[in-house]
Design a protein around this motif. Sequence first.
Motif, PDB file in Angstrom:
ATOM      1  N   ALA A 158      -6.946  10.966   2.660  1.00  0.00           N
ATOM      2  CA  ALA A 158      -6.894   9.293   2.228  1.00  0.00           C
ATOM      3  C   ALA A 158      -5.899   8.590   3.169  1.00  0.00           C
ATOM      4  CB  ALA A 158      -7.215   9.446   0.272  1.00  0.00           C
ATOM      5  N   LYS A 159      -4.508   9.104   3.315  1.00  0.00           N
ATOM      6  CA  LYS A 159      -3.864   7.753   3.352  1.00  0.00           C
ATOM      7  C   LYS A 159      -3.926   8.135   4.890  1.00  0.00           C
ATOM      8  CE  LYS A 159      -0.161  10.149   0.713  1.00  0.00           C
ATOM      9  NZ  LYS A 159       1.862  10.915   0.566  1.00  0.00           N
ATOM     10  N   LYS A 160      -4.481   9.616   5.963  1.00  0.00           N
ATOM     11  CA  LYS A 160      -4.878   8.862   7.441  1.00  0.00           C
ATOM     12  C   LYS A 160      -5.244   7.927   7.586  1.00  0.00           C
ATOM     13  CE  LYS A 160      -3.903  13.569   8.578  1.00  0.00           C
ATOM     14  NZ  LYS A 160      -4.446  15.089   8.681  1.00  0.00           N
TER      15      LYS A 160
ATOM     16  N   THR B 235       1.119  -1.501  -0.166  1.00  0.00           N
ATOM     17  CA  THR B 235      -0.258   0.339  -0.001  1.00  0.00           C
ATOM     18  C   THR B 235       0.826   1.302   0.458  1.00  0.00           C
ATOM     19  OG1 THR B 235      -1.535  -1.495   1.109  1.00  0.00           O
ATOM     20  CG2 THR B 235      -1.872   1.374   1.548  1.00  0.00           C
ATOM     21  N   LEU B 236       1.714   1.261   0.710  1.00  0.00           N
ATOM     22  CA  LEU B 236       2.799   2.682   0.692  1.00  0.00           C
ATOM     23  C   LEU B 236       4.039   2.547  -0.088  1.00  0.00           C
ATOM     24  CD1 LEU B 236       4.203   2.066   4.491  1.00  0.00           C
ATOM     25  CD2 LEU B 236       2.674   3.708   3.489  1.00  0.00           C
ATOM     26  N   ARG B 237       3.683   1.686  -1.040  1.00  0.00           N
ATOM     27  CA  ARG B 237       4.245   1.766  -2.568  1.00  0.00           C
ATOM     28  C   ARG B 237       4.033   1.549  -3.358  1.00  0.00           C
ATOM     29  NH1 ARG B 237       9.292   0.297  -4.103  1.00  0.00           N
ATOM     30  NH2 ARG B 237      10.051   0.404  -1.863  1.00  0.00           N
ATOM     31  N   CYS B 238       2.692   1.508  -3.490  1.00  0.00           N
ATOM     32  CA  CYS B 238       2.073   1.453  -5.095  1.00  0.00           C
ATOM     33  C   CYS B 238       0.733   2.313  -4.510  1.00  0.00           C
ATOM     34  CB  CYS B 238       1.290  -0.101  -5.060  1.00  0.00           C
ATOM     35  SG  CYS B 238       2.834  -1.325  -5.144  1.00  0.00           S
ATOM     36  N   ILE B 239       0.115   2.443  -4.089  1.00  0.00           N
ATOM     37  CA  ILE B 239      -1.312   3.051  -3.757  1.00  0.00           C
ATOM     38  C   ILE B 239      -0.693   5.040  -2.964  1.00  0.00           C
ATOM     39  CG2 ILE B 239      -3.409   3.805  -2.297  1.00  0.00           C
ATOM     40  CD1 ILE B 239      -3.727   0.474  -2.068  1.00  0.00           C
ATOM     41  N   PHE B 240       0.201   5.391  -1.726  1.00  0.00           N
ATOM     42  CA  PHE B 240      -0.182   6.366  -1.414  1.00  0.00           C
ATOM     43  C   PHE B 240       1.336   7.098  -2.247  1.00  0.00           C
ATOM     44  CE2 PHE B 240       0.502   6.411   4.143  1.00  0.00           C
ATOM     45  CZ  PHE B 240      -0.351   5.569   3.860  1.00  0.00           C
ATOM     46  N   PRO B 241       1.699   7.032  -3.227  1.00  0.00           N
ATOM     47  CA  PRO B 241       2.083   7.443  -3.818  1.00  0.00           C
ATOM     48  C   PRO B 241       0.736   8.856  -4.534  1.00  0.00           C
ATOM     49  CG  PRO B 241       3.221   6.001  -3.891  1.00  0.00           C
ATOM     50  CD  PRO B 241       2.539   6.113  -3.568  1.00  0.00           C
ATOM     51  N   PHE B 242      -0.851   8.730  -5.170  1.00  0.00           N
ATOM     52  CA  PHE B 242      -1.410   9.112  -5.869  1.00  0.00           C
ATOM     53  C   PHE B 242      -2.637   9.203  -4.404  1.00  0.00           C
ATOM     54  CE2 PHE B 242       0.644   5.295  -7.948  1.00  0.00           C
ATOM     55  CZ  PHE B 242       1.291   6.047  -8.686  1.00  0.00           C
ATOM     56  N   ILE B 243      -2.620   9.207  -3.752  1.00  0.00           N
ATOM     57  CA  ILE B 243      -3.754   9.514  -3.084  1.00  0.00           C
ATOM     58  C   ILE B 243      -3.433  11.423  -1.818  1.00  0.00           C
ATOM     59  CG2 ILE B 243      -4.740   7.181  -2.309  1.00  0.00           C
ATOM     60  CD1 ILE B 243      -3.174   6.938  -0.397  1.00  0.00           C
ATOM     61  N   ASN B 244      -3.918  11.366  -1.759  1.00  0.00           N
ATOM     62  CA  ASN B 244      -4.422  12.899  -0.897  1.00  0.00           C
ATOM     63  C   ASN B 244      -3.683  12.633   0.451  1.00  0.00           C
ATOM     64  OD1 ASN B 244      -6.606  13.182   0.217  1.00  0.00           O
ATOM     65  ND2 ASN B 244      -8.002  13.954  -1.180  1.00  0.00           N
TER      66      ASN B 244
ATOM     67  N   ARG C 136      -7.277   2.296   9.111  1.00  0.00           N
ATOM     68  CA  ARG C 136      -7.653   1.002   8.632  1.00  0.00           C
ATOM     69  C   ARG C 136      -6.679   0.112   8.783  1.00  0.00           C
ATOM     70  NH1 ARG C 136      -9.612   2.787   4.476  1.00  0.00           N
ATOM     71  NH2 ARG C 136      -8.146   2.106   3.106  1.00  0.00           N
ATOM     72  N   TRP C 137      -5.512   0.509   8.263  1.00  0.00           N
ATOM     73  CA  TRP C 137      -4.971  -0.517   8.656  1.00  0.00           C
ATOM     74  C   TRP C 137      -4.228  -1.046  10.319  1.00  0.00           C
ATOM     75  CZ3 TRP C 137       0.224  -1.413  10.101  1.00  0.00           C
ATOM     76  CH2 TRP C 137       0.595  -2.662   9.903  1.00  0.00           C
ATOM     77  N   SER C 138      -4.430  -0.057  11.152  1.00  0.00           N
ATOM     78  CA  SER C 138      -3.837  -0.469  12.069  1.00  0.00           C
ATOM     79  C   SER C 138      -5.223  -0.630  13.173  1.00  0.00           C
ATOM     80  CB  SER C 138      -3.745   1.048  12.812  1.00  0.00           C
ATOM     81  OG  SER C 138      -2.878   1.885  12.416  1.00  0.00           O
ATOM     82  N   ARG C 139      -6.530  -0.807  12.697  1.00  0.00           N
ATOM     83  CA  ARG C 139      -7.343  -0.927  13.180  1.00  0.00           C
ATOM     84  C   ARG C 139      -7.635  -3.045  13.162  1.00  0.00           C
ATOM     85  NH1 ARG C 139     -12.907   3.028  12.604  1.00  0.00           N
ATOM     86  NH2 ARG C 139     -12.407   4.552  13.828  1.00  0.00           N
ATOM     87  N   ASN C 140      -7.158  -2.998  11.575  1.00  0.00           N
ATOM     88  CA  ASN C 140      -7.349  -4.408  11.478  1.00  0.00           C
ATOM     89  C   ASN C 140      -5.912  -4.863  11.901  1.00  0.00           C
ATOM     90  OD1 ASN C 140      -9.136  -4.267   9.536  1.00  0.00           O
ATOM     91  ND2 ASN C 140      -8.684  -3.647   7.553  1.00  0.00           N
ATOM     92  N   LEU C 141      -4.803  -4.311  11.999  1.00  0.00           N
ATOM     93  CA  LEU C 141      -3.518  -5.229  12.775  1.00  0.00           C
ATOM     94  C   LEU C 141      -4.052  -5.538  13.938  1.00  0.00           C
ATOM     95  CD1 LEU C 141      -0.907  -5.600  13.228  1.00  0.00           C
ATOM     96  CD2 LEU C 141      -0.444  -3.753  13.995  1.00  0.00           C
ATOM     97  N   LEU C 142      -4.771  -4.582  14.685  1.00  0.00           N
ATOM     98  CA  LEU C 142      -5.021  -4.819  16.232  1.00  0.00           C
ATOM     99  C   LEU C 142      -6.338  -6.396  16.009  1.00  0.00           C
ATOM    100  CD1 LEU C 142      -6.232  -1.496  17.418  1.00  0.00           C
ATOM    101  CD2 LEU C 142      -4.595  -2.964  18.005  1.00  0.00           C
TER     102      LEU C 142
END
Length: 288
Positions: free
Chosen positions: A70-72, A58-67, A77-83
């Motif tokens: 959206a990154k926050k 996600t960091l490599r392929c998606i983050f460069p293209f979102i504001n 969402r990633w943190s919630r799923n990690l828990l």
Amino acid sequence: MALRRIAMTHATEAPAELPSTTSPLAAVHTPYPGVMATLRSTFRLSLVALHIVAGLLTLRCIFPFINEAAKKRTKQRWSRNLLRVLGVRMEMWNEDLPSCAVVVCNHISWLDIFVLNARVQTLFVCKQEVRSWPAIGWLVAASGTIFIDRTSRAGAAQALQILSDSLRKDERVAFYPEGTTTNGTFMLPFSTALFEAATLGGAHVVPMSLRYLNKQGHTSLAPAYDGDISFVECITAITREPWTQVCLQRLDTLPPGLSRREYAAQCERMIADNLQLQVVRGAGGAAA
């Protein structure tokens, strides 16, 4: 010049030896026993590995293209799923915080960052050592975290300047004023240094109390990342538990205009009172 003086105070604070005679500090966690715990841990750690890979992609392929907004949301969402994959239970909602706010919390584990991020979309300040955590440290670094070198006066001053600038842009920032972790059965004194960012930035300060409970409803030592416990030992202990309950409570918001010492003293008292924990003096480090 004021920032540099504060940073010098912050960087020269040295944690003292914890007194072994204080009973909460002597608490030792024994990993959850049994074959089922081993199988449970193996399964969960496999899911964690897959989740980390998904985060890296996600960091490599998606983050460069979102504001930034959206990154926050994506990080939250990633943190919630990690828990969830770790077996950590938590009531999920977004805290309705002022746009210009400093969030502070007591510090127990490497997991605290993701617990707080699951509830609050904010910019984090962490100690430099977090970068060395296997895989997750890289994720934390790549997602915009501010790292502070507690041994460097220039590093502390730079972190304070970045925090102040972020608050002036109506951002939210979060840090852990104890500066290091405990096992959750006591607290360390709050360093005042980074609270200066709230004073300079005209921010509200939002204290939050954090506690981990085990299946029996008692304080869980499994997430405690303190003493000589390694990252691998800690995450294994968490995944061996049937489940771990997070209790994260927002306390009364402090208004802009207080001094850094007033903020630190009031937040320390409010969190300690809420958790009914002793603050062990003479054992604190600089804010992380």
